[in-house]
Design an enzyme around this catalytic site. Sequence first.
Site, PDB file in Angstrom:
ATOM      1  N   GLU A 163       0.836  -1.207   0.000  1.00 49.15           N
ATOM      2  CA  GLU A 163       0.000   0.000   0.000  1.00 49.15           C
ATOM      3  C   GLU A 163       0.870   1.256   0.000  1.00 49.15           C
ATOM      4  OE1 GLU A 163      -3.026  -0.128   3.065  1.00 49.15           O
ATOM      5  OE2 GLU A 163      -3.118  -2.309   2.874  1.00 49.15           O
ATOM      6  N   GLU A 220      -3.626 -10.041   3.565  1.00 45.52           N
ATOM      7  CA  GLU A 220      -4.445  -9.770   4.756  1.00 45.52           C
ATOM      8  C   GLU A 220      -5.528 -10.819   5.000  1.00 45.52           C
ATOM      9  OE1 GLU A 220      -2.689  -5.724   3.764  1.00 45.52           O
ATOM     10  OE2 GLU A 220      -3.353  -7.504   2.689  1.00 45.52           O
TER      11      GLU A 220
END
Length: 281
Positions: A144, A164
């Site tokens: 990210e 995740e």
Amino acid sequence: MAISWAAWRFVPMGTGQFAMHLHNGCMLLIDLHHAHASLQDKGVATLTFRNAGSLNILSSPVLEDLAQALDTLAQDSRIRVLVMRGTGDKAFVAGADIKEMRALTPDNAAAFISRLRRVCEGARQFPTPVIARLPGWTLGGGLELACACDIRIASNRVQCGMPEVQVGIPSVIHAALLPRLIGAARTQWLMLTGDNIDAAQALQWGLLDQVVPPQRLDGEVEHLANKLASYGPQALRQQKRMLRAWETQSIDQAIDDSVQEFAHAFKTGEPQAYMARFGQH
């Protein structure tokens, strides 16, 4: 009288967290426990994550120092280009601190992820171009952060992924940049499978801008950073600002606003100076 860039040293009073001194052609801008930044005389700043383990894991203390560093660097008009990197070559960032996340509750989880959001947004909204140096693992929050940078240069040993879902949480915050970078289908594959992709696939997908052998990584990052730093600093800042604005503007509004941006450029003196040099070649 000309002042040598390497001849002076200045350390302000106080805690020394933002001490600045000149040494061997570089100025030390940030000296926090988890964040170190220096500035070369060409205007290239390097922000290094440190003391975060061999994989540059993002814990709350690391995120707080990085956010503070980015806020401070964003105010420095001498910076023309920012390079973001981790310590060592195992990873850019291999993700957020799972040990810390295991202890999160509904009451403090938002505060944790907001720290990562602040760091990613600090890179995305930084007033000059930001280059991410990616030598190895670039996972989860690390990917990210890389996506929040403007340019990603990687070693061919890089591994990128959004794992995740494998640990019971969704990919959030700046994972939302991925559809614009690689398309909806590829984003869905990354986030729903949690699998990693290698350098070749990441380059093919458009997630990476350049892939080189490990021994060439620093040279390529330096070459591009110096190239960008040689351009008009106001023009670069204008272009970065417009790129961010275009993300939310309609096409008509972006076109209309860019007319004024074009006119404003001639107030800086850079078009006159750089066009004159161009005409000499």
